[in-house]
Design an enzyme around this catalytic site. Structure first.
Site, mmCIF file in Angstrom:
data_model
loop_
_atom_site.group_PDB
_atom_site.id
_atom_site.type_symbol
_atom_site.label_atom_id
_atom_site.label_comp_id
_atom_site.label_asym_id
_atom_site.label_seq_id
_atom_site.Cartn_x
_atom_site.Cartn_y
_atom_site.Cartn_z
ATOM 1 N N SER A 60 0.864 -1.190 0.000
ATOM 2 C CA SER A 60 0.000 0.000 0.000
ATOM 3 C C SER A 60 0.893 1.230 0.000
ATOM 4 O O SER A 60 2.040 1.170 0.477
ATOM 5 C CB SER A 60 -0.865 -0.005 1.264
ATOM 6 O OG SER A 60 -1.436 1.268 1.494
ATOM 7 N N TYR A 66 -1.548 -0.258 10.134
ATOM 8 C CA TYR A 66 -1.566 -0.492 8.676
ATOM 9 C C TYR A 66 -0.247 -0.009 8.065
ATOM 10 O O TYR A 66 0.390 -0.735 7.293
ATOM 11 C CB TYR A 66 -2.763 0.252 8.074
ATOM 12 C CG TYR A 66 -3.116 -0.179 6.668
ATOM 13 C CD1 TYR A 66 -3.647 -1.442 6.412
ATOM 14 C CD2 TYR A 66 -2.948 0.693 5.594
ATOM 15 C CE1 TYR A 66 -3.980 -1.829 5.121
ATOM 16 C CE2 TYR A 66 -3.290 0.303 4.303
ATOM 17 C CZ TYR A 66 -3.803 -0.952 4.069
ATOM 18 O OH TYR A 66 -4.134 -1.338 2.791
#
Ligand SMILES: NC(=O)c1ccc[n+]([C@@H]2O[C@H](COP(=O)([O-])OP(=O)(O)OC[C@H]3O[C@@H](n4cnc5c(N)ncnc54)[C@H](O)[C@@H]3O)[C@@H](O)[C@H]2O)c1
Length: 252
Positions: free
Chosen positions: A144, A157
């Site tokens: 990501s 995350y």
């Protein structure tokens, strides 16, 4: 993409979003697809769709990527069914819980670690030897842009996706000369169920100032096509890369 015809490719997180789009494209290009997900019903739906339209065959396998035995069994099921494994696109992941680091529960941090990082490690650990056994191929890790940005309210995350980029670098060096290529993709916001749920929770995400410079989110197919290219022989000299698919987010 003729290079994928007859190849056997495994997709984790294949029941939804980017993984579903990747499985669909692989099937259209004539690959045999192992659609793996903890959501077996979702994986079965995707594989049934592929078997009705695709050129080659698909199977659905239930997997919990954080569980070593489950990942080992998944790779064994792929090889048992199709006789070989030529590549894998690892999409299984969980989104941020939406808390700042000083409020995030340890449980939420550990859940992200278990799925996003430990799950990616176990996937690479068991996929790579099977792909070597088949004479070489490629693995793709879906990371990501949060791996290289300070995404607000997303400490677990950002940390786990940074770890995925580290795994890609290390695995690429460890696999050098083995015939197995290892690469990652860093999508930014992509309109999958994961992202649509985040937008519903935080409508301010859609403010122009919060969008990437391209001023729209990606469609799952736009990320999947890069993953499918990376896993194919068309990307034969791409090894150890973590490529942003991000509408210019990370250069802004
Ligand atoms: N959607 C985005 O905006 C975005 C942006 C950057 C990166 N990503 C990454 O892309 C990947 C795919 O996300 P998506 O947006 O398609 O999400 P999604 O929720 O649509 O799909 C994720 C899939 O992974 C499966 N999964 C989750 N945990 C699992 C586990 N422990 N074991 C097996 N399967 C599991 C889910 O059941 C689901 O089918 C994730 O790694 C995510 O972090 C997504």
């Amino acid at each position: 993409m003729k290079e994928l015809r007859g190849k056997v490719i495994l997709v984790t997180g294949g029941a939804s979003g980017i993984g579903e789009a990747a499985a669909t494209q692989l099937g259209e290009y004539g690959a045999s697809v192992v659609v793996a997900d903890r959501n077996l019903a979702g994986a079965e739906k995707v594989s049934a769709e592929l078997n009705s339209h695709g050129v080659a065959e698909a199977i659905a396998v239930e997997v919990e990527v954080s569980d070593e035995e489950s990942v080992r069994d998944l790779v064994a099921a792929a090889v048992d069914t199709f006789g070989r494994l030529d590549g894998a696109i690892n999409c299984a992941g969980v989104p941020p819980a939406g808390q700042p680091v000083f409020e995030l529960d340890l449980d939420a941090f550990e859940r992200a670690y278990l799925v996003n990082l430990r799950g990616m490690f176990l996937s690479l650990k068991y996929e790579i030897p099977a792909i070597r056994q088949a004479g070489g191929g490629a693995v793709v890790a879906i990371s990501s842009t949060a791996a290289v940005r300070g995404l607000p309210f997303s400490p677990e995350y950002c940390a786990t996706k940074s770890g995925v980029n580290g795994l890609v670098r290390a695995a690429a060096i460890d696999c050098a000369g083995s015939g197995v290529r290892v690469n990652g993709l860093m999508p930014d916001g992509t309109l999958t169920p994961m992202m649509l749920a985040a937008i519903e929770r935080m409508p301010a995400l859609e403010d122009p100032a919060n969008m990437p410079p391209i001023q729209r989110w990606a469609r799952p197919e736009e990320v999947a096509s890069a993953a499918v290219w990376l896993v194919s022989d068309q990307a034969s000299y791409v090894h150890g890369a973590t490529i942003p698919i991000d509408g210019a987010r990370t250069i802004f």
